[in-house]
Scaffold this active site. Structure first.
Site, PDB file in Angstrom:
ATOM      1  N   CYS A 288      -3.467  -1.518  -7.033  1.00 17.09           N
ATOM      2  CA  CYS A 288      -4.241  -0.769  -6.038  1.00 17.09           C
ATOM      3  C   CYS A 288      -4.158   0.727  -6.316  1.00 17.09           C
ATOM      4  CB  CYS A 288      -3.747  -1.086  -4.633  1.00 17.09           C
ATOM      5  SG  CYS A 288      -1.991  -0.769  -4.353  1.00 17.09           S
ATOM      6  N   HIS A 315       3.125   5.324  -0.200  1.00 20.47           N
ATOM      7  CA  HIS A 315       2.581   3.967  -0.140  1.00 20.47           C
ATOM      8  C   HIS A 315       3.102   3.196   1.063  1.00 20.47           C
ATOM      9  CE1 HIS A 315       1.255   0.013  -1.436  1.00 20.47           C
ATOM     10  NE2 HIS A 315       0.700   0.527  -2.517  1.00 20.47           N
TER      11      HIS A 315
END
Length: 480
Positions: A288, A315
């Protein structure tokens, strides 16, 4: 404007949005045509979503696009024999109204602008997809595939493969598809067919297959042939492990939703997807974070030439971490994810070079896991060959998001108030936060938001289409 005028204006917009919905649905179901407004998809959109999409045009062209200005273009589109394409009626309308004052020429204008889609009438055979694993990414991929249900949909979800098979498992899996704590309820109907061990979602029959390893599965027993198996488990990352899927009758290609090892191609859709060849049978959609930063880095490097830089990722925590302190093989990740910021490693910066070799050896990276369930932020600290300023680099990236080959990967926001939860459900690989940009001389620091679940899943679907030869032509063409 008086209070009554505001209400009258709103009602007009609402009624036009309502009138658009059946046309949008028929265009996709019958002709495989996806309609967008400056990149914002209108397929299955609510009336409010349609109105908001038109208002957002203001950030691109300086003023909103009125629904009464775009409606004639949707009407004209619905009468044309176009197939298997993505049409941006927002861009078509803005371009038209810049040179015209009446609607007389809209039909001929649309025929000219959409000539490529009108000429392309070849019927494409539907292709089968199997999701191996049904966790966070697997269920979002299912949502994305199911939302496009219709006879013109060529990317068809046929089965999911799970471990287990205990009593009540089927209903629990269906329930996780129906409801999501982050992404909200499923847009449609989800039923369970216990007799055939299947889930039926919006009319899509999805066979549920239980297996402890790939070599236990024979897809042909379920009428599935020549399928693309999308491995969402992350258990296998090399050719030997992923190659197990290819030994299953009915499977022909494999896509990994994680970074791969060895010689497997790591693909960031929109950047190096042209590296996918018909003979490639195992491909990775990278991570991602790699998908979020690579398009922006490519855009910056194309103009300013990156000397070197560092990527710091803030994150959201993932299922790999612990809810409370417990043993974990990785450093620090054993500590409670909802209670701590956790410094950890990321290979995303180095992985960029697999999709963008020109940046090989130029980037370092690290990550901090934080107590949020979704949406992450990449901070790109870059040294450039060419000098720039905040205004200059922002204007350039705004153009990339609006009109470039990366327009489906890079979004751009000028909001002073945007926070992470506002980006839940973003379909872009990354969103440049222009208000946070810092640039002076040869140095630039860019802040790129990304929905590390949904935005990434949209990128994965792009790779799936590329592997199966099912890419849409996007119109109008990009002006270079």
């Amino acid at each position: 404007m008086s209070a009554d005028k505001y209400l009258q204006s709103w009602q007009e917009r609402f009624e036009l949005a309502e009138a658009m919905q059946p046309m949008l649905g028929k265009l996709y179901r019958n002709q495989g045509v996806e309609v967008v407004v400056y990149g914002k998809p209108l397929l299955n959109a609510s009336t409010i979503d349609i109105i908001k999409a038109h208002r957002l045009v203001r950030r691109h062209v300086g003023e909103k696009l009125r629904l009464r200005e775009s409606f004639p273009f949707l009407e004209a589109l619905s009468k044309l024999p176009v197939r298997q394409c993505k049409v941006d009626i927002g861009k078509l309308a803005v371009k038209y109204w810049a040179d015209h004052t009446g609607t007389e020429a809209i039909e001929s204008y649309m025929k000219e602008e959409l000539a490529e889609a009108i000429a392309c009438q070849d019927e494409v055979e539907p292709r089968n997809v199997v999701l191996y694993g049904f966790g966070r990414i697997g269920r979002l991929l299912a949502r994305l595939l199911i939302e496009r249900t219709g006879r013109s949909n060529k990317l068809r979800l046929r089965a999911i493969v799970l471990r287990g098979g205990r009593a009540g498992d089927l209903e629990k899996r269906a329930s996780l598809l129906r409801r999501d704590s982050v992404h909200g309820p499923f847009n449609g109907s989800v039923e369970v067919d216990e007799e055939n061990n299947a889930i039926i979602a919006n009319g899509t029959f999805i066979q549920v297959i239980y297996a402890n390893s790939p070599d236990e599965v024979d897809y042909t027993k379920y009428g599935i042939e020549d399928a693309l198996v999308v491995d969402n488990t992350g258990i296998w990352k090399d050719e030997a492990g992923l190659g197990q899927h290819l030994k299953c009758p009915g499977a022909s290609k494999v896509l990994l939703t994680a970074p791969a090892k060895g010689a497997i191609k790591n693909v960031v859709y929109g950047v190096n997807d042209n590296d996918i060849l018909p003979e490639d049978i195992i491909v990775s959609a990278a991570s991602c974070t790699t998908n979020a930063i690579t398009p922006v880095l490519k855009a910056v490097n194309d103009k300013y030439h990156i000397v070197n830089g560092h990527v710091e990722t803030i994150h959201s925590y993932t299922n790999d971490q612990n809810l409370i302190d417990n043993y974990h093989k990785a450093d620090r990740r054993g500590r409670s994810a909802p209670l701590n910021m956790v410094i950890t490693e990321t290979g995303a910066a180095k992985a960029v070079a697999k999709a963008l070799p020109v940046l090989a050896g130029k980037l370092t990276g690290n990550a901090i896991r934080v107590p949020t369930p979704n949406v992450s932020l990449a901070i790109l600290s870059l040294n450039l060959e060419t000098e720039t300023s905040k205004e200059d680099i922002n204007e350039y990236l705004r153009g990339i998001a609006l009109q470039s080959e990366l327009q489906n990967q890079v979004d751009f926001t000028e909001s002073h108030e945007i926070v992470s939860s506002d980006l839940v459900g973003s379909r872009y690989a990354g969103v440049v936060d222009s208000q946070a940009t810092i640039a002076e001389g040869n140095r630039a620091i860019l802040y790129v938001w990304y929905d590390n679940e949904f935005g990434y899943s949209c990128q994965v679907v792009g790779v799936m289409r590329k592997m199966l030869g099912l890419e849409f032509v996007s119109l109008p063409k990009i002006e270079k």
